[in-house]
Design an enzyme around this catalytic site. Structure first.
Site, short mmCIF file in Angstrom:
data_model
loop_
_atom_site.label_atom_id
_atom_site.label_comp_id
_atom_site.label_asym_id
_atom_site.label_seq_id
_atom_site.Cartn_x
_atom_site.Cartn_y
_atom_site.Cartn_z
N ARG A 231 0.86 -1.18 0.00
CA ARG A 231 0.00 0.00 0.00
C ARG A 231 0.90 1.24 0.00
O ARG A 231 1.97 1.22 0.61
CB ARG A 231 -0.89 0.06 1.26
CG ARG A 231 -2.05 -0.93 1.26
CD ARG A 231 -3.14 -0.53 0.26
NE ARG A 231 -4.27 -1.42 0.30
CZ ARG A 231 -4.45 -2.48 -0.51
NH1 ARG A 231 -3.56 -2.76 -1.43
NH2 ARG A 231 -5.54 -3.23 -0.41
N GLU A 260 -3.79 7.34 -4.36
CA GLU A 260 -4.05 6.84 -5.71
C GLU A 260 -5.56 6.88 -6.00
O GLU A 260 -6.36 6.82 -5.06
CB GLU A 260 -3.51 5.40 -5.87
CG GLU A 260 -4.18 4.40 -4.94
CD GLU A 260 -3.59 3.00 -5.08
OE1 GLU A 260 -2.36 2.83 -4.99
OE2 GLU A 260 -4.39 2.07 -5.29
N HIS A 278 -1.64 0.03 -9.79
CA HIS A 278 -2.24 -0.92 -8.85
C HIS A 278 -2.86 -2.11 -9.58
O HIS A 278 -4.07 -2.34 -9.53
CB HIS A 278 -3.29 -0.22 -7.97
CG HIS A 278 -3.58 -0.96 -6.70
ND1 HIS A 278 -4.00 -0.34 -5.55
CD2 HIS A 278 -3.51 -2.28 -6.39
CE1 HIS A 278 -4.18 -1.25 -4.60
NE2 HIS A 278 -3.89 -2.43 -5.09
P1 NAP Z 1 -0.71 -11.38 5.11
O1 NAP Z 1 -0.52 -12.80 4.79
O2 NAP Z 1 -1.67 -11.00 6.20
O3 NAP Z 1 0.74 -10.77 5.44
C1 NAP Z 1 0.82 -9.49 5.95
C2 NAP Z 1 2.24 -9.19 6.40
O4 NAP Z 1 2.17 -7.89 7.04
C3 NAP Z 1 2.80 -10.17 7.41
O5 NAP Z 1 4.14 -10.42 7.14
C4 NAP Z 1 2.66 -9.44 8.74
O6 NAP Z 1 3.69 -9.68 9.65
C5 NAP Z 1 2.79 -7.98 8.32
N1 NAP Z 1 2.13 -7.12 9.29
C6 NAP Z 1 0.84 -7.15 9.69
N2 NAP Z 1 0.60 -6.21 10.62
C7 NAP Z 1 1.79 -5.58 10.82
C8 NAP Z 1 2.20 -4.54 11.67
N3 NAP Z 1 1.35 -3.93 12.50
N4 NAP Z 1 3.50 -4.14 11.63
C9 NAP Z 1 4.38 -4.76 10.79
N5 NAP Z 1 4.04 -5.76 9.96
C10 NAP Z 1 2.76 -6.17 9.98
O7 NAP Z 1 -1.20 -10.54 3.86
P2 NAP Z 1 -0.95 -10.85 2.31
O8 NAP Z 1 -2.06 -11.67 1.79
O9 NAP Z 1 0.45 -11.33 2.12
O10 NAP Z 1 -1.11 -9.38 1.70
C11 NAP Z 1 -0.22 -8.36 2.08
C12 NAP Z 1 -0.69 -7.02 1.57
O11 NAP Z 1 -0.44 -6.91 0.17
C13 NAP Z 1 -2.21 -6.77 1.67
O12 NAP Z 1 -2.57 -6.34 2.96
C14 NAP Z 1 -2.46 -5.71 0.62
O13 NAP Z 1 -2.39 -4.43 1.18
C15 NAP Z 1 -1.30 -5.91 -0.36
N6 NAP Z 1 -1.79 -6.34 -1.67
C16 NAP Z 1 -1.58 -5.56 -2.77
C17 NAP Z 1 -2.05 -5.97 -4.01
C18 NAP Z 1 -1.79 -5.15 -5.25
O14 NAP Z 1 -2.59 -5.22 -6.18
N7 NAP Z 1 -0.71 -4.40 -5.33
C19 NAP Z 1 -2.75 -7.16 -4.13
C20 NAP Z 1 -2.94 -7.94 -3.00
C21 NAP Z 1 -2.45 -7.53 -1.77
P3 NAP Z 1 3.80 -10.99 10.53
O15 NAP Z 1 4.37 -12.02 9.62
O16 NAP Z 1 4.72 -10.59 11.60
O17 NAP Z 1 2.40 -11.34 10.98
#
Ligand code: NAP
Length: 312
Positions: A231, A260, A278
């Protein structure tokens, strides 16, 4: 009137499925809530949500019988989940089905910047290749040390792919994970100091606001590339503009931006920033899978059952 509102830019098969299976009323954004009659708003029990505009408690209160908000996307930072929980509203997202696409994109963006794809493409298109000759040399991708910030579902897929490029994987997470010998760092500055490039895959929202700070960028150093598919809010964008402008880091590749789809012109004009609009999950296959999972969540929420992928 219907018990289901679909809020966002729904078109094609998704719009058809929402209309056919849920008799959903499709509206373009949250502003449309004010145009519905109080009786229509009272009937709504489920919302299919697609968008990044803040969906907060004030908006939820306009739908007093709302039971479920089914988000299209894994990132749900636009939705005030605490406010939803207080009101007994279940929030769901669409995890896992998009991991491959987002990871593929992140790896492509990193290689594009390490090997200077955009400069090369511009030289061919403009005729500069013929007129001025070869470009300055780029950097070698294999052998680089890569820091994955956030070893969650998508971070893991990114690291798995990059390992196949003979890179050395480091990562930062709040807790150490079971990995094939990758190096863990608890602190993002320590991670940045240890690696050549950073790929950001942490959640957005207030808790990670500006997580990639001026200090992290300085620790990465002048050969470093930053890729962000998470993000826009997770990077201190002012610090990034400065770091890209004064050579503190070499380059960035960004799929997401603060505010955005508007992008700060100081950022978009920089030649060492490769932008994408995005599109992390924007393939026919993955968007279809996301839509299907969203509707499964919506159906379960409306039927009073536990949805497949709730977040609260
Ligand atoms: P996920 O499995 O929940 O992983 C999230 C990561 O963020 C984990 O490593 C977690 O750390 C970390 N995190 C959560 N809360 C935190 C905090 N307070 N401080 C520091 N780190 C923290 O999510 P995901 O499915 O991989 O997706 C990740 C993100 O990618 C989404 O939330 C979304 O915003 C983004 N995304 C973008 C697109 C795009 O089109 N560009 C598409 C899909 C997703 P821990 O391992 O320590 O729990």
């Amino acid at each position: 009137m219907t018990d289901t509102l679909a809020i966002g830019g729904y078109t094609g098969a998704d719009a058809q499925a929402l209309e056919q299976d849920f008799s959903a009323k499709i509206v373009s954004g949250l502003d449309a809530l004010d145009e519905l009659s109080p009786e229509a708003r009272e009937q709504v029990r489920g919302v299919a949500y697609q968008g990044h505009a803040p969906f907060d408690g004030e908006q939820m209160d306009k739908l007093p019988n709302l039971k479920v908000i089914a988000n299209f996307g894994v990132g749900y930072d636009a939705i005030d989940v605490a406010a939803a929980s207080q009101r007994g509203i279940t929030v769901t997202n669409t995890p896992n089905v998009l991991n491959d696409d987002v990871a593929d994109l992140a790896v492509g963006m990193l290689i594009a910047q390490v090997r200077d794809f955009e400069a090369g493409a511009k030289a061919v298109r403009s005729g500069d290749w013929a007129a001025k000759g070869a470009l300055p040399l780029a950097r070698k991708m294999s052998g680089r040390k890569i820091g994955v910030l956030g070893m969650g579902r998508i971070g893991r897929e990114i690291a798995d792919r990059l390992a196949a490029f003979k890179t050395e994987i480091h990562y930062q997470s709040r807790s150490q994970k079971d990995t094939p010998g990758w190096t863990y760092h608890a602190d993002p500055v320590d991670l940045a100091r240890a690696v050549d490039d950073i790929v950001i895959a942490i959640v957005g929202g207030p808790e990670t606001e500006g997580f990639v700070s001026a200090e992290v960028l300085a620790a990465l150093g002048s050969d470093g590339v930053v890729v962000n598919i998470a993000r826009g809010s997770v990077i201190d964008e002012e610090a990034l503009i400065e770091a890209l402008s004064d050579g503190t880091i070499r380059a960035a590749a960004l799929d997401v931006f603060r505010g955005e789809p508007k992008v700060d012109p100081r950022l978009s004009k920089l030649d060492n920033m490769f932008p994408l609009p995005h599109i992390g999950s924007a393939t026919v296959e993955t968007r279809a899978a996301m839509g299907a999972l969203q509707r499964q969540n919506l159906r379960a929420g409306l039927d009073g059952q536990t949805p497949p992928t709730p977040v609260n």
